[in-house]
Scaffold this active site. Sequence first.
Site, mmCIF file in Angstrom:
data_model
loop_
_atom_site.group_PDB
_atom_site.id
_atom_site.type_symbol
_atom_site.label_atom_id
_atom_site.label_comp_id
_atom_site.label_asym_id
_atom_site.label_seq_id
_atom_site.Cartn_x
_atom_site.Cartn_y
_atom_site.Cartn_z
ATOM 1 N N LYS A 159 0.838 -1.215 0.000
ATOM 2 C CA LYS A 159 0.000 0.000 0.000
ATOM 3 C C LYS A 159 0.867 1.257 0.000
ATOM 4 O O LYS A 159 0.778 2.114 0.897
ATOM 5 C CB LYS A 159 -0.962 0.018 1.186
ATOM 6 C CG LYS A 159 -1.970 -1.109 1.177
ATOM 7 C CD LYS A 159 -3.062 -0.866 2.197
ATOM 8 C CE LYS A 159 -3.961 -2.060 2.393
ATOM 9 N NZ LYS A 159 -3.363 -3.157 3.166
HETATM 10 P P1 5BU Z 1 -8.213 -10.638 7.469
HETATM 11 O O1 5BU Z 1 -7.495 -11.407 8.490
HETATM 12 O O2 5BU Z 1 -8.956 -11.538 6.459
HETATM 13 O O3 5BU Z 1 -9.135 -9.599 8.065
HETATM 14 O O4 5BU Z 1 -7.063 -9.846 6.659
HETATM 15 C C1 5BU Z 1 -7.333 -9.007 5.593
HETATM 16 C C2 5BU Z 1 -6.073 -8.637 4.852
HETATM 17 O O5 5BU Z 1 -6.447 -7.794 3.749
HETATM 18 C C3 5BU Z 1 -5.053 -7.858 5.659
HETATM 19 O O6 5BU Z 1 -3.780 -8.257 5.217
HETATM 20 C C4 5BU Z 1 -5.270 -6.416 5.278
HETATM 21 O O7 5BU Z 1 -4.082 -5.657 5.257
HETATM 22 C C5 5BU Z 1 -5.800 -6.529 3.864
HETATM 23 N N1 5BU Z 1 -6.751 -5.460 3.536
HETATM 24 C C6 5BU Z 1 -7.933 -5.322 4.198
HETATM 25 O O8 5BU Z 1 -8.247 -6.073 5.112
HETATM 26 N N2 5BU Z 1 -8.784 -4.315 3.838
HETATM 27 C C7 5BU Z 1 -8.509 -3.439 2.868
HETATM 28 O O9 5BU Z 1 -9.321 -2.568 2.577
HETATM 29 C C8 5BU Z 1 -7.279 -3.600 2.198
HETATM 30 C C9 5BU Z 1 -6.444 -4.615 2.533
HETATM 31 BR BR1 5BU Z 1 -6.872 -2.422 0.839
#
Ligand code: 5BU
Length: 509
Positions: free
Chosen positions: A336
């Site tokens: 990002k």
């Molecule tokens: P989770 O454990 O499924 O909640 O992780 C989600 C991943 O996706 C995590 O690595 C975030 O940095 C990434 N992410 C997110 O959750 N939401 C966003 O809007 C973005 C990236 Br852009």
Amino acid sequence: MYHNNSINNVIFLIDSCSKCNRDFFIFFFKYFHNTIMHGDKKHISLKLYEIGAIKFGSFVLKSGITSPYYIDLRLLRSYPLFLRTLSNYLFNKIRADHISYDVICGIPNTALPIATSISLDQNIPTIFKRDVIKEHGTKTLIEGLYKKDDKCLIIEDVVTSGNSIIDSVKILRKNGLIITDACFVIDREGDGIQNLTSNGIKAHYLLKISELMEILFENGKISPDIYQTFMKMDNYSGKTPTIPTKRLTFSERGETSKNGVTKRLCKIIDDKKSNLVFSADISDLDRLLKMVDLVGPHVCCVKTHVDIINRFSVDFINKLKALASQHNFLIMEDRKFADIGNILKLQYEGGMYKIVEWADIVTVHGLIGHWAIEALKKVSIGRERACLLVAEMSCQDNFLTNDYTKNVCNLVEASGDFVMGLVCQRKLLDNPSFLHFTPGVKLPQTLINGHENIKKYQDDLGQAYNTPDYVISQAMSDIIIVGRDIYESLDPLAAVTRLKQISYKAYTD
Ligand code: 5BU
């Protein structure tokens, strides 16, 4: 001024109450006051959507017509607090429109709890018209007390043609009641209001279905496709059955793109039947590699945050790359980027991570504009690389506006081949060569009172989740990104298998 006085009065009342009454006042104040201070169409629409009362698909209505959406307010009885809030909205409407009445009558069955809630909160007597006369006892058709020439206000949930109301009104009038008004939650924008008017009934309602859909669309709950389908409907009332167009396969989409990474990813997705990206957000390096080895055969891509890894080393990258070729997945670094072009270039090629050397895909915020893409492109010359622009985020209360998202979409469309798509919450671009990646995804769980149909839930730091089926079938995104629902699962292999099956089926269906 009015509100301040009312707040002071209520605080006084609360302070002078016993514990039990106090709880009641706090509860009542909260909901009653909400309707005055914050109560609006947006609140109702988003809440109805959240509890699963607005469904999308293909539904045959009572009238025989096929509709791509269905409103099911019967669910309200499972959410008593919201039922009460909604009933308060309706009562405020009754008051605001100066409707007079002696009794209220809910139309069976969905509107009965709404009428009962208004009755209990406002101490208004209700009557109720049976569908069939009771064969035993009093043999009455109308239950509850009323006198000839009493004014009866009709309460209904949703109005399409108005026929349910009109049928009941005929019987109530025959029994001596006077009916001039009907109050309901949603006008489905059929010919209901016209029909009610020509039967001498004035319609009062909280929301038109077109307003509700617009709110859902503006808040990212429904994709542009669903919204456009709805807007194209005759009078929005489901008179035009719509057949969703078939989506291109990923391989076909790969062929439309000039970006080598997109082509490879699309091929992997169809070969492995998996449009699932595993977000390997694990700080412990050994645990991370073990997990990737376990789930790697089931995902099209593994996403990293290298800066969270303890003991990062080149050796780790080599092991990750080896797993990528063994299990046939791509690597995405979710960096990002968000700085000026020059810094971004240094961050991409240098430092201890040297991202450009190993990540097929990297993420970048859209706010920098086209110079970000120029900088990344410059560094990646001679390598097959791609980037994704972040157009929307999954976390609640973020500051990305619709205008921001639109600008990012325009940037992607104008940027040439290096950008392979967007990280977003729904389909935003029509060009099939751009892919939509959606994080904030979790398998459905039993949440409240055994209901599985709550789509959105959250962690304790603002991350909001949708189900994989919702993201791919309804929000029309292409690829899901899942972290904790896999690596925190008691059975990560079962979780990854289920996630990939649901999301690939949702896409191909
Ligand atoms: P989770 O454990 O499924 O909640 O992780 C989600 C991943 O996706 C995590 O690595 C975030 O940095 C990434 N992410 C997110 O959750 N939401 C966003 O809007 C973005 C990236 Br852009």
